[in-house]
Design an enzyme around this catalytic site. Structure first.
Site, PDB file in Angstrom:
ATOM      1  N   LYS A   1     -21.256  12.051  16.594  1.00 25.27           N
ATOM      2  CA  LYS A   1     -19.948  11.742  16.018  1.00 25.27           C
ATOM      3  C   LYS A   1     -20.193  10.974  14.732  1.00 25.27           C
ATOM      4  CE  LYS A   1     -16.884   8.590  17.505  1.00 25.27           C
ATOM      5  NZ  LYS A   1     -15.640   7.898  17.933  1.00 25.27           N
TER       6      LYS A   1
ATOM      7  N   ASP B   1     -10.330  10.042  19.819  1.00 27.80           N
ATOM      8  CA  ASP B   1     -10.789   8.720  20.258  1.00 27.80           C
ATOM      9  C   ASP B   1      -9.564   7.829  20.174  1.00 27.80           C
ATOM     10  OD1 ASP B   1     -11.830   6.262  20.801  1.00 27.80           O
ATOM     11  OD2 ASP B   1     -13.180   6.168  19.066  1.00 27.80           O
TER      12      ASP B   1
ATOM     13  N   ASP C   1     -16.670   4.373  25.233  1.00 23.93           N
ATOM     14  CA  ASP C   1     -17.301   3.734  24.068  1.00 23.93           C
ATOM     15  C   ASP C   1     -17.204   2.220  24.286  1.00 23.93           C
ATOM     16  OD1 ASP C   1     -18.041   2.715  21.605  1.00 23.93           O
ATOM     17  OD2 ASP C   1     -16.371   3.567  20.490  1.00 23.93           O
TER      18      ASP C   1
ATOM     19  N   SER D   1     -13.300  -1.401  15.234  1.00 28.02           N
ATOM     20  CA  SER D   1     -12.709  -1.466  16.575  1.00 28.02           C
ATOM     21  C   SER D   1     -13.839  -1.698  17.564  1.00 28.02           C
ATOM     22  CB  SER D   1     -11.960  -0.171  16.889  1.00 28.02           C
ATOM     23  OG  SER D   1     -12.844   0.921  16.974  1.00 28.02           O
TER      24      SER D   1
ATOM     25  N   LYS E   1     -24.247   3.857  20.468  1.00 29.18           N
ATOM     26  CA  LYS E   1     -24.315   3.210  19.149  1.00 29.18           C
ATOM     27  C   LYS E   1     -25.396   2.149  19.240  1.00 29.18           C
ATOM     28  CE  LYS E   1     -19.319   3.579  18.169  1.00 29.18           C
ATOM     29  NZ  LYS E   1     -18.032   2.901  18.469  1.00 29.18           N
TER      30      LYS E   1
ATOM     31  N   HIS F   1      -8.695   2.166  11.502  1.00 23.53           N
ATOM     32  CA  HIS F   1      -9.419   2.788  10.395  1.00 23.53           C
ATOM     33  C   HIS F   1      -8.504   3.303   9.285  1.00 23.53           C
ATOM     34  CE1 HIS F   1     -12.895   3.767  13.397  1.00 23.53           C
ATOM     35  NE2 HIS F   1     -12.790   2.488  13.125  1.00 23.53           N
TER      36      HIS F   1
ATOM     37  N   GLU G   1     -13.287   6.655   7.828  1.00 23.17           N
ATOM     38  CA  GLU G   1     -14.337   7.609   8.192  1.00 23.17           C
ATOM     39  C   GLU G   1     -14.189   8.934   7.451  1.00 23.17           C
ATOM     40  OE1 GLU G   1     -14.609   7.691  12.473  1.00 23.17           O
ATOM     41  OE2 GLU G   1     -15.386   5.645  12.495  1.00 23.17           O
TER      42      GLU G   1
ATOM     43  N   GLU H   1     -11.920  10.039  24.168  1.00 20.38           N
ATOM     44  CA  GLU H   1     -12.720   8.803  24.190  1.00 20.38           C
ATOM     45  C   GLU H   1     -11.812   7.578  24.346  1.00 20.38           C
ATOM     46  OE1 GLU H   1     -15.370   8.586  20.774  1.00 20.38           O
ATOM     47  OE2 GLU H   1     -15.403   6.390  20.863  1.00 20.38           O
TER      48      GLU H   1
ATOM     49  N   HIS I   1     -21.964   7.108  14.743  1.00 18.46           N
ATOM     50  CA  HIS I   1     -21.915   6.189  13.594  1.00 18.46           C
ATOM     51  C   HIS I   1     -20.977   5.030  13.905  1.00 18.46           C
ATOM     52  CE1 HIS I   1     -17.964   8.102  11.855  1.00 18.46           C
ATOM     53  NE2 HIS I   1     -17.902   7.899  13.156  1.00 18.46           N
TER      54      HIS I   1
ATOM     55  N   GLU J   1      -8.755   8.360  16.199  1.00 18.68           N
ATOM     56  CA  GLU J   1      -9.487   9.506  15.637  1.00 18.68           C
ATOM     57  C   GLU J   1      -8.969  10.830  16.189  1.00 18.68           C
ATOM     58  OE1 GLU J   1     -13.695   8.764  16.224  1.00 18.68           O
ATOM     59  OE2 GLU J   1     -13.390   6.643  15.790  1.00 18.68           O
TER      60      GLU J   1
HETATM   61  O1  2PG Z   1     -14.525   3.553  17.889  1.00 18.18           O
HETATM   62  C1  2PG Z   1     -15.469   4.207  17.409  1.00 18.18           C
HETATM   63  O2  2PG Z   1     -15.903   5.152  18.054  1.00 18.18           O
HETATM   64  C2  2PG Z   1     -16.114   3.789  16.113  1.00 18.18           C
HETATM   65  C3  2PG Z   1     -16.726   4.890  15.306  1.00 18.18           C
HETATM   66  O3  2PG Z   1     -15.911   5.983  15.090  1.00 18.18           O
HETATM   67  O4  2PG Z   1     -15.324   2.946  15.348  1.00 18.18           O
HETATM   68  P1  2PG Z   1     -15.865   1.474  14.994  1.00 18.18           P
HETATM   69  O5  2PG Z   1     -17.180   1.629  14.349  1.00 18.18           O
HETATM   70  O6  2PG Z   1     -14.802   0.875  14.115  1.00 18.18           O
HETATM   71  O7  2PG Z   1     -15.973   0.755  16.314  1.00 18.18           O
HETATM   72 MG    MG Z   2     -14.714   4.789  19.847  1.00  9.76          MG
END
Ligand code: 2PG
Ligand code: MG
Length: 416
Positions: free
Chosen positions: A382, A239, A306, A45, A331, A152, A204, A280, A359, A161
């Protein structure tokens, strides 16, 4: 210059991530015979403003590997491996685009991480010590995603999440083990209620039961916390990753189509039923205004960006001007180099924004982000459920740091 630290060779090759997709690993070797690797994780995502991954048409990363073995090897050879900034700036200049689309953010981040790990090793330091120096004092609070939805998982849950947050513990290991008890409890409740088949896992490591309603998932998680006897010690978070269920004007969730304003009430209603400390990406990645309204209405909740920020100072500035969020995900592969990641974290901290080192859903077993989180003294980390090797490698590294260096866990002391 000391030859011991001078880069002799940089090599790339393909490895597999936790989804079985190819990703790039970069290995650096100095003339002193010191070597270390860096891996690029991969998101599912992704925010539209993230650094671009360089991928072949068939999903492989052979072009990225080739760039490392030619251009990057030629340009970075003989650099002192401790010169993180100089090396990262060279990568940034070499790419020359605002989103690393030429060389690829995956190529640059794997290189940048390999540089830092090699430097730490050459200096005889743990990676977190190399990054954080003598100021390192505490271990981050884990945000454990124990129930998976969205992109996911194969279920119909739109929220990506469902997270538990073990705040009120005296040590990191007590916090982690309590969270693990809740995870097990959750599996037990699901088995009893729906049968064993419903405990299959998402990307995850959280369970991914075939539910479709947000509240059904939150009820399960909250019940697991209560049944484990941790109601006063473990709180919850989500999230939403809501860009993935936003159709351009409405959010399609729980079988309904909600307007952005109705979504504000949706979250307020959830926060009145569950102890939601953390939310989030509640709105799509362009809606800085509604992030801000929600943050004002839910003063105790850490509304976090994010996809909204993508570890990019330009967007965080906008978020700060509009008071959109109290927290930011960090990230490194969203921006593409460690130096830019450090600059971002410093800027966020100066503005009292909480840091959540994170992550990606596609990970390798490398535990680098655990050291990164400790080194930069991030508030949270996280890194998924307390299961599956690519997630437990990070938790186990934090346990190792706690065990070997006696670093404290602040948990409740600083947050409630
Ligand atoms: O959205 C998120 O926060 C991430 C990690 O949990 O997902 P992805 O790595 O798929 O973007
Ligand atoms: Mg996110």
């Amino acid at each position: 210059m000391n030859d011991y630290f001078r880069i002799k060779k940089i090599k790339g090759y393909q490895i597999l991530d936790s989804r079985g997709n190819k990703t790039i690993r970069v290995k650096i070797e100095t003339y002193g015979g010191i070597s270390a690797t860096g891996d690029a994780p991969a998101g599912a995502s992704k925010g539209s403003r993230e650094a671009i991954e360089l991928r072949d048409k068939d999903g492989g990363v052979t072009r990225a590997v080739e760039l490392v073995n030619t251009l990057i090897n030629d340009s970075l050879r003989d650099f002192d491996v401790r010169n993180q900034l100089g090396i990262d700036q060279t990568l940034i200049r070499m790419d020359g685009t605002p989103n690393k689309s030429r060389v690829g953010g995956n190529t640059t981040i794997a290189t940048s991480i390999a540089v830092a790990k090699t430097a730490a090793k050459a200096m005889g330091l743990e990676i977190f010590q190399y990054i954080g120096g003598p100021r390192v004092r505490y271990l981050p609070i884990p945000l454990l995603n124990i129930l998976n939805g969205g992109l996911h998982a194969g279920n119909e849950l739109k929220i990506q999440e469902f997270i538990i947050i073990p705040l009120s513990f005296d040590s990191f290991h007590e916090a982690l083990y309590a969270a693990d008890e809740v995870y097990k409890q959750l599996k037990g409740i699901i088995t009893e209620k729906y049968g064993k088949l419903y405990t299959m896992l998402g990307d995850e490591g959280g369970v991914a039961p075939p539910l479709s309603k947000t509240e059904d998932a939150l009820d399960l998680v909250y019940t697991a916390i209560k049944n484990s006897g941790y109601e006063d010690k473990i709180v919850m978070g989500i999230d939403a990753a809501s860009s993935d269920f936003f159709n351009g004007s409405q959010y399609e969730i729980d079988g309904k189509k909600l307007s952005p304003d109705e979504m504000i009430d949706y979250y307020i209603q959830l926060a009145s039923r569950y102890p939601l400390l953390y939310i989030e990406d509640p709105f799509n990645e362009n809606d800085f205004e509604r992030f801000s309204i929600l943050q004002q209405k839910l003063k105790k909740t850490i509304v976090t960006g994010d996809d909204l920020f993508t570890t990019n100072i330009e967007y965080l500035k906008k978020g700060i001007e509009k008071s959109s969020a109290k927290g930011t995900i960090v990230k490194p592969n969203q921006i593409g180099t460690l130096s830019e990641t450090f600059e971002y974290i410093e800027f966020a901290k100066k503005n009292s924004i909480k840091i959540i080192v994170s992550h990606r859903s596609g990970e390798t077993e490398d535990s680098f982000i655990a050291d990164l989180a400790v080194g930069v003294q991030s508030d949270f980390i996280k890194t998924g459920a307390p299961a599956r090797g690519e997630r437990t490698s990070k938790y186990n590294r934090l346990l190792e740091i706690e065990n070997d260096y006696g670093i404290e866990y602040y948990g409740k002391k600083i947050y409630l």
